[in-house]
Scaffold this active site. Structure first.
Site, short mmCIF file in Angstrom:
data_model
loop_
_atom_site.label_atom_id
_atom_site.label_comp_id
_atom_site.label_asym_id
_atom_site.label_seq_id
_atom_site.Cartn_x
_atom_site.Cartn_y
_atom_site.Cartn_z
N LEU A 76 0.88 -1.16 0.00
CA LEU A 76 0.00 0.00 0.00
C LEU A 76 0.92 1.21 0.00
CD1 LEU A 76 -2.88 -0.68 2.58
CD2 LEU A 76 -3.13 -0.22 0.14
N ASP A 77 0.70 2.15 -0.91
CA ASP A 77 1.64 3.25 -1.00
C ASP A 77 1.58 4.15 0.23
OD1 ASP A 77 -0.21 5.53 -1.52
OD2 ASP A 77 -0.67 4.40 -3.33
N TYR A 78 2.52 5.04 0.32
CA TYR A 78 2.74 5.87 1.51
C TYR A 78 1.48 6.62 1.95
CZ TYR A 78 5.07 9.40 4.47
OH TYR A 78 5.45 10.20 5.51
N SER A 98 -1.68 5.87 1.14
CA SER A 98 -2.89 5.05 1.20
C SER A 98 -3.07 4.41 2.56
CB SER A 98 -2.85 3.96 0.11
OG SER A 98 -2.85 4.55 -1.17
N ARG A 155 -4.85 4.36 -8.14
CA ARG A 155 -4.61 5.79 -8.32
C ARG A 155 -4.40 6.13 -9.79
NH1 ARG A 155 -3.62 8.73 -3.72
NH2 ARG A 155 -3.35 7.53 -1.79
#
Length: 252
Positions: free
Chosen positions: A104-106, A108, A201
């Protein structure tokens, strides 16, 4: 028992086999004091001194399966060269060498599984098994039906179209607009079965509705609305079995 080094690392809970191959390729693995760079090297953890980043690995350990509700502002990795906070910082009581399954990106939020079961981690992340992930995305503007249909059919990313997705608009634009009212924001429930880099995204941006907030609500059969951001718990045995069953299936 002698086995391929990447399989030994996986069974020891260090990483999935694919990730273990990358550890080897990066020169982070040694056997009896010698750095291993080639695939296919075999070793026996009961006899050989096998180390990752200088830390000696042990034989197969008890598997642990952790569900974390990741807040924004944490990176999904065990360590970060930029010294940002990682999801491991949220697991202070955990002593096993667990690692995140997927990313999960930073910015999110949402559910993330961490485990030391390398085989399950590999199946959960391989697109062949098509384990669904459900995201709630708050986006700029209100997507119309054409934009939603584009998301459902798939969006070209990096030269390859994304797989068909389930997309549901959870809210609707107001019938009237008041003077000074802020621009509407759509809330989409998006289900995908692959995990490209920042996929949701990038998909939303491609149809003109950049994501303002992204939360992963479900991984396969696993969900938990009671788990607050920053909190974690061990998966229950029946949840582990359900997850294993989901990861055993293959897409037609």
């Amino acid at each position: 028992m002698t086995d391929r080094l990447q399989k030994v690392l996986s069974h020891a809970g260090i990483a999935s086999r694919r990730a273990s191959e990358q550890l080897i390729a990066d020169g982070r693995v040694t056997v009896n004091g010698k750095t291993v760079l080639e695939m296919g090297v075999k070793a026996d953890p009961a006899v050989d001194d096998i180390r990752v980043d200088g830390r000696r690995i042990k034989g197969p350990q008890r598997h642990r399966y952790i569900l974390l509700n990741k807040p924004a502002g944490f990176v999904t990795t065990r360590s970060d060269p930029q010294r940002r906070r990682t999801v491991l910082d949220l697991l202070g009581e955990v002593r096993e060498y667990v690692y995140p399954v997927g990313r999960l990106d930073y910015d999110s939020e949402g559910l993330l599984i961490l485990t030391n079961d390398g085989d399950l981690a590999a199946r959960l992340t391989h697109p062949r098994h098509g384990v669904p992930r459900i995201y709630e995305a708050r986006v700029a503007g209100m997507p119309d039906q054409a934009a939603i249909e584009r998301l459902r059919r798939g969006i070209p990313l990096d030269g390859h179209r994304t797989q068909p997705a389930s997309v549901v608009l959870l809210n609707k634009a107001p019938a009237t607009r008041l003077a000074g009212r802020r621009e509407p924001e759509g809330v989409l429930l998006i289900t995908i079965k692959e995990g490209r880099n920042r996929q949701v995204r990038r998909m939303c941006e491609a149809v003109g509705h950049p994501v303002k907030k992204l939360v992963r609500r479900q991984i396969g059969p696993i969900r938990d609305r009671q788990l607050k951001p920053g909190e974690w718990r061990d998966l229950r045995p029946e949840e582990v079995r359900a997850l294993q069953k989901a990861a055993e299936q293959e897409q037609s």
